[in-house]
Structure formats: structure tokens, C-alpha cells
Enzyme design. Structure first.
Site, PDB file in Angstrom:
ATOM      1  CB  CYS A 121      44.854  41.265  45.222  1.00 37.13           C
ATOM      2  SG  CYS A 121      43.730  40.914  43.877  1.00 37.13           S
ATOM      3  CG  HIS A 258      48.214  43.490  43.467  1.00 35.94           C
ATOM      4  ND1 HIS A 258      48.314  42.187  43.029  1.00 35.94           N
ATOM      5  CD2 HIS A 258      46.922  43.851  43.254  1.00 35.94           C
ATOM      6  CE1 HIS A 258      47.143  41.788  42.580  1.00 35.94           C
ATOM      7  NE2 HIS A 258      46.281  42.787  42.693  1.00 35.94           N
ATOM      8  CG  ASN A 288      44.756  41.208  39.591  1.00 41.38           C
ATOM      9  OD1 ASN A 288      45.420  40.513  40.356  1.00 41.38           O
ATOM     10  ND2 ASN A 288      43.834  42.045  40.022  1.00 41.38           N
TER      11      ASN A 288
HETATM   12  N1  ACO Z   1      36.751  46.775  26.546  1.00 36.41           N
HETATM   13  C1  ACO Z   1      36.190  47.876  26.041  1.00 36.41           C
HETATM   14  N2  ACO Z   1      35.460  48.726  26.791  1.00 36.41           N
HETATM   15  C2  ACO Z   1      35.294  48.414  28.093  1.00 36.41           C
HETATM   16  C3  ACO Z   1      35.871  47.270  28.673  1.00 36.41           C
HETATM   17  C4  ACO Z   1      36.612  46.424  27.846  1.00 36.41           C
HETATM   18  N3  ACO Z   1      37.224  45.298  28.299  1.00 36.41           N
HETATM   19  N4  ACO Z   1      35.553  47.232  29.997  1.00 36.41           N
HETATM   20  C5  ACO Z   1      34.814  48.330  30.230  1.00 36.41           C
HETATM   21  N5  ACO Z   1      34.654  49.044  29.091  1.00 36.41           N
HETATM   22  C6  ACO Z   1      33.919  50.293  28.908  1.00 36.41           C
HETATM   23  C7  ACO Z   1      32.874  50.509  29.980  1.00 36.41           C
HETATM   24  O1  ACO Z   1      31.681  49.832  29.652  1.00 36.41           O
HETATM   25  C8  ACO Z   1      32.725  52.019  29.946  1.00 36.41           C
HETATM   26  O2  ACO Z   1      31.887  52.359  28.869  1.00 36.41           O
HETATM   27  P1  ACO Z   1      30.823  53.557  29.012  1.00 36.41           P
HETATM   28  O3  ACO Z   1      31.641  54.781  29.289  1.00 36.41           O
HETATM   29  O4  ACO Z   1      30.151  53.566  27.677  1.00 36.41           O
HETATM   30  O5  ACO Z   1      29.951  53.184  30.165  1.00 36.41           O
HETATM   31  C9  ACO Z   1      34.142  52.508  29.637  1.00 36.41           C
HETATM   32  O6  ACO Z   1      34.820  51.375  29.066  1.00 36.41           O
HETATM   33  C10 ACO Z   1      34.900  53.017  30.832  1.00 36.41           C
HETATM   34  O7  ACO Z   1      34.771  52.076  31.919  1.00 36.41           O
HETATM   35  P2  ACO Z   1      35.469  52.309  33.316  1.00 36.41           P
HETATM   36  O8  ACO Z   1      35.097  51.189  34.233  1.00 36.41           O
HETATM   37  O9  ACO Z   1      35.178  53.712  33.792  1.00 36.41           O
HETATM   38  O10 ACO Z   1      37.023  52.228  32.906  1.00 36.41           O
HETATM   39  P3  ACO Z   1      38.291  52.459  33.805  1.00 36.41           P
HETATM   40  O11 ACO Z   1      39.174  53.437  33.162  1.00 36.41           O
HETATM   41  O12 ACO Z   1      37.938  52.687  35.253  1.00 36.41           O
HETATM   42  O13 ACO Z   1      39.040  51.049  33.712  1.00 36.41           O
HETATM   43  C11 ACO Z   1      39.409  49.081  35.064  1.00 36.41           C
HETATM   44  C12 ACO Z   1      38.402  49.876  34.216  1.00 36.41           C
HETATM   45  C13 ACO Z   1      40.531  48.647  34.170  1.00 36.41           C
HETATM   46  C14 ACO Z   1      38.676  47.858  35.637  1.00 36.41           C
HETATM   47  C15 ACO Z   1      39.975  49.958  36.216  1.00 36.41           C
HETATM   48  O14 ACO Z   1      38.920  50.638  36.839  1.00 36.41           O
HETATM   49  C16 ACO Z   1      40.726  49.185  37.251  1.00 36.41           C
HETATM   50  O15 ACO Z   1      41.807  48.666  37.018  1.00 36.41           O
HETATM   51  N6  ACO Z   1      40.233  49.136  38.507  1.00 36.41           N
HETATM   52  C17 ACO Z   1      40.945  48.561  39.641  1.00 36.41           C
HETATM   53  C18 ACO Z   1      41.053  47.068  39.592  1.00 36.41           C
HETATM   54  C19 ACO Z   1      41.782  46.580  40.847  1.00 36.41           C
HETATM   55  O16 ACO Z   1      42.766  47.152  41.263  1.00 36.41           O
HETATM   56  N7  ACO Z   1      41.269  45.561  41.493  1.00 36.41           N
HETATM   57  C20 ACO Z   1      41.886  45.203  42.792  1.00 36.41           C
HETATM   58  C21 ACO Z   1      42.456  43.916  42.831  1.00 36.41           C
HETATM   59  S1  ACO Z   1      41.426  42.620  42.232  1.00 36.41           S
HETATM   60  C22 ACO Z   1      41.132  41.498  43.526  1.00 36.41           C
HETATM   61  O17 ACO Z   1      41.344  41.749  44.673  1.00 36.41           O
HETATM   62  C23 ACO Z   1      40.496  40.155  43.171  1.00 36.41           C
END
Ligand code: ACO
Length: 331
Positions: A121, A258, A288
Site C-alpha cells: 500500500c 492511505h 482499500n
Molecule cells: N463481517 C462480520 N464480522 C466480521 C467480519 C466481517 N466482514 N470480519 C471479521 N469479523 C468478525 C471476526 O471474526 C471477529 O469475530 P469474533 O470476535 O467472534 O472472533 C470480530 O468480527 C472482530 O474481528 P477483528 O479482526 O478484531 O475486528 P477489527 O475491529 O480489528 O476490524 C479490520 C478488522 C477492519 C480488518 C481492522 O483490523 C483493520 O482495518 N486492520 C488494518 C488493515 C490495514 O490497515 N491494512 C494495511 C494495508 S493493506 C495492504 O498493504 C495490502
């Protein structure tokens, strides 16, 4: 040399911006039909409402080409005037030739240097940093920098933890050497020690395993871990950027971050004490788009008339690698 006999500083000025999004829009409700998710969950956790998905056969260099044509037109630059093309991508059309070479030929800019930068990214900001160095040293006067991705091609559409996050798109800028104003500084960082937190472990040199073929060509991410690292790294790089230029956060006119997650964007804005009205947000409509996200947001900010000539603009990104970086510019 200027009138006082000292060498005049050369800046890389953004002479034109352009962007392109594929036609096909996939909403959160569309995704809720194929995985166990909802518009409410995706919007609350990420800020994303929809994303664009490339059509079958539409490649990274196709998107890059459309964005580049628009940037060249805005800059009033002909392809044959380009000294260099740098294309940030982690989803190239082919292993080789690079997508930059494919783009170069299609633009009719044959002969100038052209290469891809893979920094996930952060690819556009890494590319911008390299291009800026070429201009500042006098080795190039006119450079096309592109961020283009078709990330949805390596998304597992059955994995709700990743498939809701990504989209396709491209953005481009034409940089021209200028003695008045332009990019003030760029900053690049990486930490390869955290690679398993966000990666696609398939590749040429590690060998393609037939039985893993379908399971392997997929993005894998430890979302909440990546989130924490991203916020920390971005806090640090924005502080570093302001300090390097002896500027205060109150000097900034715009933050163009980003677009991975609205909560990460809000955390950086809070660090900079910037109201969200001074932050360009496209993640709600684009998802993203990896290397595409910063130049897409920049183009939208310029074309909508938000970012004006003379304003101080901070760009930043964080991605797989880990990689992160920033650029501060006087637009
Ligand atoms: N719909 C419903 N529930 C979901 C989904 C979904 N799409 N995805 C995950 N959940 C559930 C999980 O299974 C989990 O359930 P559990 O508690 O029963 O285990 C719960 O939701 C919470 O999951 P988390 O992963 O803790 O959720 P979080 O608040 O961290 O959000 C997210 C996840 C959106 C991916 C976030 O962590 C994020 O944005 N991370 C950073 C991403 C990023 O910046 N990437 C860098 C760039 S990408 C690149 O370089 C290619």
C-alpha cells in the site's frame, strides 16, 4: 545558480493529477449475499460502503493507462516528454515485463526509463520518493508516477475478514522540475520482520505448489495486529515529516492519507489535531486500493477544488512488508 551565486534548489512540483476507477461497483449489501457480514459491520469497523472491481480481463496497466492519460492532460505534458515512469503496484499484470513497461509502450513513451515499485500500500509514496530524487538531482525533469492495483484478483471471496476491505483503482501524477515549490521531503520505512501479519505468501522463487494453487494466491492478514502497527507507524512518520521541515501540525492545510480504514485515518488526524474537514476521505467509496489509494484521493481533492496551489499537503501510507512512508508538499 541564482543571483547570490548559490545553487538554486530544484523541487518536484505536481503539474497534473489523474485517476481511474473500474465501472463495476460492489456494495456491502452485495457482499452480504456471499459471506456472513453486513453493511453495518463493514461501515462501523472500516468506513467502507462500496468498492470498484475490475472487469474480467481489465488489468493493472489498463487502469494505470486511463489514470495516466488524465494526469498528462491535466499537466499539459505529452508522453514523449517523459524522462521516467515509476509505477507502484503489488498486483502487476505479469511477472515480467513490468506494468510500467506495458504502460510506457501504450502511452507511446518508448525509450524513457520505466519500472515498478512493490511496497504494497506504500507503493505510490515509495515511487514518489524515488521520482523526487531523480528530479532533485537533475537526472529527470518530467516524471510520471502511478499507483495502480487490481487487488480484488487476489482476494478470497469466501473470507469475510479480508474480502470486504479491498477494491481496484489507479491514480497518477506528473511531476515537473520547478525552482519555486513542490515536494519538500519524502520519508520511507520498512520492517520485514512482521511479514506474516499481512502478506500473500505465493511467489516465483519459493516455488508454486500445485495443491496450494487456489488456496495460496490470497491475501492473508491479522487485521487487529496490522491496525495497531499502522497507527503507531503513521504517528511516528507524520511527526518525523513535520520535524524534518521545522513545521508545526497547525501549518498543515490538508491530510491525504492511505485509505485502508476510516478509524486509522481518524487516529492520524487526531494526532495532527486536524478536523476531519481537512482530511480527504475516499475509503467509503473506494475501499482499500493499496498503491492506488493516495493518488486517487489526491486527484479527487485537486479536481474538486479542495486542494489549492500554495497549500501545504501531507500524504502518508502504511502497507504490507511492513512498509510506510510520507511526503510533504507545497501544492
Ligand atoms: N463481517 C462480520 N464480522 C466480521 C467480519 C466481517 N466482514 N470480519 C471479521 N469479523 C468478525 C471476526 O471474526 C471477529 O469475530 P469474533 O470476535 O467472534 O472472533 C470480530 O468480527 C472482530 O474481528 P477483528 O479482526 O478484531 O475486528 P477489527 O475491529 O480489528 O476490524 C479490520 C478488522 C477492519 C480488518 C481492522 O483490523 C483493520 O482495518 N486492520 C488494518 C488493515 C490495514 O490497515 N491494512 C494495511 C494495508 S493493506 C495492504 O498493504 C495490502
Amino acid at each position: 545558480m541564482n543571483q547570490t551565486g548559490t545553487a538554486q534548489r530544484v523541487y518536484s512540483r505536481i503539474a497534473g493529477t489523474g485517476s481511474y476507477l473500474p465501472e463495476n461497483v460492489v456494495t456491502n449489501d452485495d457482499l452480504a449475499k456471499i459471506v456472513d457480514t453486513s453493511d453495518e459491520w463493514i461501515a462501523a469497523r472500516t468506513g467502507i460502503r462500496q468498492r470498484h472491481v475490475a472487469a474480467e480481463g481489465e488489468t493493472t496497466s489498463d487502469l494505470a493507462y486511463q489514470a495516466s492519460l488524465r494526469a498528462l492532460e491535466a499537466a499539459g505534458v505529452k508522453p514523449e516528454e517523459l524522462d521516467l515512469i515509476v509505477l507502484g503496484t503489488t498486483t502487476p499484470d505479469l511477472i515480467f515485463p513490468s506494468s510500467a513497461c506495458l504502460l510506457q509502450h501504450r502511452l507511446g513513451a518508448n525509450g524513457c526509463g520505466a519500472f515498478d515499485v512493490n511496497a504494497a500500500c506504500s507503493g505510490f509514496l515509495y515511487g514518489l520518493s524515488v521520482a523526487d530524487k531523480f528530479i532533485r538531482t537533475g537526472d529527470a525533469k518530467t516524471v510520471l508516477v502511478v499507483g495502480s492495483e487490481t487487488l480484488t484478483r487476489m482476494v478470497d471471496w469466501e473470507d469475510r475478514t479480508t474480502c470486504v476491505l479491498f477494491g481496484d483503482g489507479a491514480g497518477a501524477v506528473v511531476l515537473k522540475a520547478d525552482t519555486d515549490t513542490g515536494i519538500l521531503s519524502t520519508h520511507m520505512h520498512a520492517d520485514g520482520g512482521k511479514k506474516e501479519l499481512l502478506w500473500n505468501p505465493v511467489g516465483v522463487s519459493v516455488g508454486f505448489k500445485e495443491d496450494e494453487k487456489n488456496a495460496g494466491v490470497r491475501i492473508s492478514m491479522a487485521g487487529s495486529e496490522v491496525f495497531k502497527h499502522a497507527v503507531r507507524a503513521l504517528d511516528s512518520v507524520v511527526d518525523e515529516t513535520l520535524a524534518a521541515n521545522n513545521l508545526d501540525k497547525s501549518d498543515l492545510d490538508w491530510l491525504i492519507p492511505h485509505q485502508a480504514n476510516l478509524r486509522i485515518i481518524e487516529a492520524t488526524a487526531k494526532r495532527l489535531e486536524m478536523p476531519m474537514e481537512r482530511v480527504i476521505v475516499t475509503v467509503d467509496r473506494h475501499g482499500n486500493t493499496s498503491s492506488g489509494s493516495v493518488p486517487l484521493a489526491l486527484d479527487e481533492a485537486v479536481r474538486s477544488g479542495k486542494v489549492e496551489r500554495g497549500q501545504l499537503v501531507l500524504l502518508e501510507a502504511f502497507g504490507g512488508g511492513f512498509t510506510w512512508g510520507s511526503a510533504l508538499l507545497r501544492y
